[in-house]
Design a protein around this motif. Structure first.
Motif, PDB file in Angstrom:
ATOM      1  N   SER A 123       0.794  -1.227   0.000  1.00 34.44           N
ATOM      2  CA  SER A 123       0.000   0.000   0.000  1.00 34.44           C
ATOM      3  C   SER A 123       0.825   1.276   0.000  1.00 34.44           C
ATOM      4  CB  SER A 123      -0.936   0.020   1.221  1.00 34.44           C
ATOM      5  OG  SER A 123      -1.932  -0.972   1.104  1.00 34.44           O
ATOM      6  N   MET A 124       1.884   1.307   0.798  1.00 37.30           N
ATOM      7  CA  MET A 124       2.587   2.582   0.969  1.00 37.30           C
ATOM      8  C   MET A 124       3.605   2.882  -0.131  1.00 37.30           C
ATOM      9  SD  MET A 124       4.044   4.333   4.381  1.00 37.30           S
ATOM     10  CE  MET A 124       4.217   6.124   4.340  1.00 37.30           C
ATOM     11  N   MET A 125       4.325   1.859  -0.589  1.00 36.06           N
ATOM     12  CA  MET A 125       5.361   2.119  -1.582  1.00 36.06           C
ATOM     13  C   MET A 125       4.846   2.521  -2.963  1.00 36.06           C
ATOM     14  SD  MET A 125       8.447   2.424  -0.692  1.00 36.06           S
ATOM     15  CE  MET A 125       9.087   2.515  -2.368  1.00 36.06           C
ATOM     16  N   PRO A 126       3.728   1.974  -3.458  1.00 43.06           N
ATOM     17  CA  PRO A 126       3.308   2.326  -4.831  1.00 43.06           C
ATOM     18  C   PRO A 126       3.154   3.823  -5.104  1.00 43.06           C
ATOM     19  CG  PRO A 126       2.182   0.342  -4.148  1.00 43.06           C
ATOM     20  CD  PRO A 126       2.911   0.847  -2.930  1.00 43.06           C
ATOM     21  N   PRO A 127       2.444   4.602  -4.266  1.00 42.80           N
ATOM     22  CA  PRO A 127       2.353   6.038  -4.580  1.00 42.80           C
ATOM     23  C   PRO A 127       3.694   6.765  -4.444  1.00 42.80           C
ATOM     24  CG  PRO A 127       1.286   5.569  -2.472  1.00 42.80           C
ATOM     25  CD  PRO A 127       1.594   4.256  -3.107  1.00 42.80           C
ATOM     26  N   LEU A 128       4.546   6.307  -3.538  1.00 40.85           N
ATOM     27  CA  LEU A 128       5.867   6.917  -3.404  1.00 40.85           C
ATOM     28  C   LEU A 128       6.700   6.676  -4.652  1.00 40.85           C
ATOM     29  CD1 LEU A 128       6.602   5.944   0.299  1.00 40.85           C
ATOM     30  CD2 LEU A 128       6.462   8.291  -0.571  1.00 40.85           C
ATOM     31  N   LEU A 129       6.639   5.449  -5.164  1.00 39.46           N
ATOM     32  CA  LEU A 129       7.375   5.111  -6.377  1.00 39.46           C
ATOM     33  C   LEU A 129       6.814   5.869  -7.573  1.00 39.46           C
ATOM     34  CD1 LEU A 129       9.584   3.405  -7.665  1.00 39.46           C
ATOM     35  CD2 LEU A 129       7.912   1.575  -7.965  1.00 39.46           C
ATOM     36  N   LEU A 130       5.495   5.979  -7.624  1.00 40.99           N
ATOM     37  CA  LEU A 130       4.856   6.718  -8.713  1.00 40.99           C
ATOM     38  C   LEU A 130       5.287   8.174  -8.708  1.00 40.99           C
ATOM     39  CD1 LEU A 130       2.837   6.386 -11.037  1.00 40.99           C
ATOM     40  CD2 LEU A 130       1.010   6.960  -9.430  1.00 40.99           C
ATOM     41  N   LYS A 131       5.373   8.763  -7.541  1.00 40.78           N
ATOM     42  CA  LYS A 131       5.816  10.151  -7.436  1.00 40.78           C
ATOM     43  C   LYS A 131       7.246  10.310  -7.932  1.00 40.78           C
ATOM     44  CE  LYS A 131       6.395  14.074  -4.319  1.00 40.78           C
ATOM     45  NZ  LYS A 131       6.307  14.599  -2.944  1.00 40.78           N
ATOM     46  N   LEU A 132       8.112   9.361  -7.570  1.00 41.27           N
ATOM     47  CA  LEU A 132       9.509   9.413  -7.992  1.00 41.27           C
ATOM     48  C   LEU A 132       9.608   9.350  -9.513  1.00 41.27           C
ATOM     49  CD1 LEU A 132      12.576   9.253  -7.448  1.00 41.27           C
ATOM     50  CD2 LEU A 132      12.307   6.765  -7.318  1.00 41.27           C
ATOM     51  N   VAL A 133       8.867   8.431 -10.121  1.00 42.36           N
ATOM     52  CA  VAL A 133       8.928   8.262 -11.577  1.00 42.36           C
ATOM     53  C   VAL A 133       8.373   9.494 -12.297  1.00 42.36           C
ATOM     54  CG1 VAL A 133       8.035   6.920 -13.518  1.00 42.36           C
ATOM     55  CG2 VAL A 133       8.840   5.746 -11.458  1.00 42.36           C
ATOM     56  N   LEU A 134       7.207   9.978 -11.853  1.00 41.33           N
ATOM     57  CA  LEU A 134       6.569  11.106 -12.530  1.00 41.33           C
ATOM     58  C   LEU A 134       7.342  12.414 -12.341  1.00 41.33           C
ATOM     59  CD1 LEU A 134       2.796  10.397 -11.854  1.00 41.33           C
ATOM     60  CD2 LEU A 134       4.034  10.179 -14.017  1.00 41.33           C
ATOM     61  N   ALA A 135       8.066  12.515 -11.239  1.00 36.74           N
ATOM     62  CA  ALA A 135       8.847  13.732 -10.991  1.00 36.74           C
ATOM     63  C   ALA A 135       9.925  13.930 -12.052  1.00 36.74           C
ATOM     64  CB  ALA A 135       9.468  13.688  -9.602  1.00 36.74           C
ATOM     65  N   ARG A 136      10.281  12.850 -12.744  1.00 35.85           N
ATOM     66  CA  ARG A 136      11.313  12.929 -13.779  1.00 35.85           C
ATOM     67  C   ARG A 136      10.736  13.253 -15.156  1.00 35.85           C
ATOM     68  NH1 ARG A 136      14.631   7.441 -11.993  1.00 35.85           N
ATOM     69  NH2 ARG A 136      15.413   8.247 -10.003  1.00 35.85           N
ATOM     70  N   VAL A 137       9.406  13.305 -15.248  1.00 32.85           N
ATOM     71  CA  VAL A 137       8.758  13.600 -16.522  1.00 32.85           C
ATOM     72  C   VAL A 137       8.599  15.117 -16.665  1.00 32.85           C
ATOM     73  CG1 VAL A 137       6.680  13.290 -17.928  1.00 32.85           C
ATOM     74  CG2 VAL A 137       7.515  11.410 -16.477  1.00 32.85           C
ATOM     75  N   PRO A 138       9.106  15.715 -17.738  1.00 33.75           N
ATOM     76  CA  PRO A 138       9.016  17.168 -17.903  1.00 33.75           C
ATOM     77  C   PRO A 138       7.568  17.675 -17.949  1.00 33.75           C
ATOM     78  CG  PRO A 138      10.572  16.203 -19.472  1.00 33.75           C
ATOM     79  CD  PRO A 138       9.840  15.059 -18.835  1.00 33.75           C
ATOM     80  N   ILE A 139       7.345  18.805 -17.350  1.00 35.60           N
ATOM     81  CA  ILE A 139       6.083  19.566 -17.370  1.00 35.60           C
ATOM     82  C   ILE A 139       4.898  18.787 -16.799  1.00 35.60           C
ATOM     83  CG2 ILE A 139       4.486  20.971 -18.746  1.00 35.60           C
ATOM     84  CD1 ILE A 139       6.780  21.360 -20.754  1.00 35.60           C
ATOM     85  N   MET A 140       4.373  17.819 -17.559  1.00 35.24           N
ATOM     86  CA  MET A 140       3.185  17.101 -17.116  1.00 35.24           C
ATOM     87  C   MET A 140       3.433  16.297 -15.845  1.00 35.24           C
ATOM     88  SD  MET A 140       0.703  17.996 -18.933  1.00 35.24           S
ATOM     89  CE  MET A 140      -0.502  16.776 -18.391  1.00 35.24           C
ATOM     90  N   GLY A 141       4.660  15.864 -15.675  1.00 36.73           N
ATOM     91  CA  GLY A 141       5.000  15.106 -14.481  1.00 36.73           C
ATOM     92  C   GLY A 141       4.792  15.914 -13.217  1.00 36.73           C
ATOM     93  N   LYS A 142       5.135  17.201 -13.269  1.00 37.89           N
ATOM     94  CA  LYS A 142       4.977  18.069 -12.107  1.00 37.89           C
ATOM     95  C   LYS A 142       3.507  18.249 -11.740  1.00 37.89           C
ATOM     96  CE  LYS A 142       9.294  20.616 -12.855  1.00 37.89           C
ATOM     97  NZ  LYS A 142       9.897  21.938 -13.122  1.00 37.89           N
TER      98      LYS A 142
END
Length: 207
Positions: free
Chosen positions: A103-122
Motif C-alpha cells: 500500500s505505501m510504496m506504490p504512490p511513493l514510487l509513482l511520485k519518484l517516476v513522474l517527478a522525472r517527466v518534464p512539465i506534465m510530471g509536475k
C-alpha cells in the motif's frame, strides 16, 4: 553462510539491518546502479530472473522479494522479530508486514517516476501527494498510540516499514509535522544493528 545480493540505495538495506538484529552470519555481494538509468545492473539476473535486489542465497535456496526474505529469516531465527504472542499485536504485525510494499510504496514510487517527466510530471505529482498524505497521516496516528508498529516491541514489521518511511522522509513530504513518525525514524537509525548494517552496506541515501 547467507549471501545477500545488495544493491546500493535500495530495499536490501533492510535485510542487512535485520541480519544484524538477528545476529545471523552473512556476506554481502554489492551491486551499483546504472548512473544514467538508476536501474539495477544486468548481473543481478544471473542470481534471479527478475534482476532485482534484495535476493539472498542460503543452503542452496534463492529467496527474492523483501517480505519473503524477512519471513524466511524470522523462521531461520526461530521466530525472533516475528509475530507477537498477543493475537491483536500479531494481526498488526501481519498487516504492517504487507502494508509496507502493498500500500505505501506504490504512490511513493509513482511520485519518484513522474517527478522525472518534464512539465506534465509536475502536474501529476501534485495529485499524487494527497494520496501519500493519507498514508502518512495513518502511520502517524498509529505510531502515536504505541512505540512500534506491532506493539510494545520491535518486530520485522518495523524493518519492513523502514524503507517506505525513509523514502517518504526523502521525497514524500514526511517532516516534523508528524512527530511520532519522525521520532520512530530517529529511534531505528540509532539502533546499533541498524548502524552496523549501514556501515557494511555502503552508500545509502535515506538514512
Amino acid at each position: 553462510m547467507i549471501i545477500v545480493h545488495h544493491l546500493e540505495n535500495s530495499r536490501s538495506q533492510r535485510i542487512l539491518w535485520m541480519l544484524e538484529e538477528l545476529g545471523l552470519p552473512y556476506e554481502i555481494k554489492r551491486y551499483e546502479r546504472n548512473k544514467q538509468t538508476m536501474l539495477a545492473p544486468p548481473e543481478l539476473k544471473k542470481v534471479h530472473p527478475l534482476g532485482k535486489s534484495p535476493v539472498i542465497e542460503d543452503d542452496g535456496q534463492v529467496v527474492a522479494e523483501t517480505g519473503a526474505i524477512v519471513e524466511y529469516l524470522v523462521d531461520k531465527a526461530d521466530g525472533k522479530l516475528g509475530a507477537p504472542a498477543n493475537r491483536t499485536d500479531a494481526l498488526r504485525y501481519r498487516f504492517w508486514l504487507h502494508y509496507a510494499e502493498g500500500s505505501m510504496m506504490p504512490p511513493l514510487l509513482l511520485k519518484l517516476v513522474l517527478a522525472r517527466v518534464p512539465i506534465m510530471g509536475k502536474v501529476a505529482v501534485k495529485k499524487i501527494q494527497p494520496m501519500i498524505d493519507v498514508h502518512l497521516d495513518y502511520v502517524e496516528s498509529e505510531l502515536s498510540q504505541r512505540p512500534w508498529f506491532a506493539g510494545a516491541d520491535m518486530t520485522a514489521a518495523d524493518i519492513m516499514m523502514s524503507f517506505p518511511l525513509e523514502a517518504a522522509r526523502s521525497r514524500g513530504g514526511l517532516n516534523e509535522s508528524r512527530p511520532a513518525t519522525i521520532a520512530w525514524l530517529a529511534k531505528i537509525h540509532a539502533r546499533p544493528a541498524y548502524q552496523a548494517g549501514l556501515k557494511k552496506g555502503g552508500p545509502y541515501a535515506y538514512a
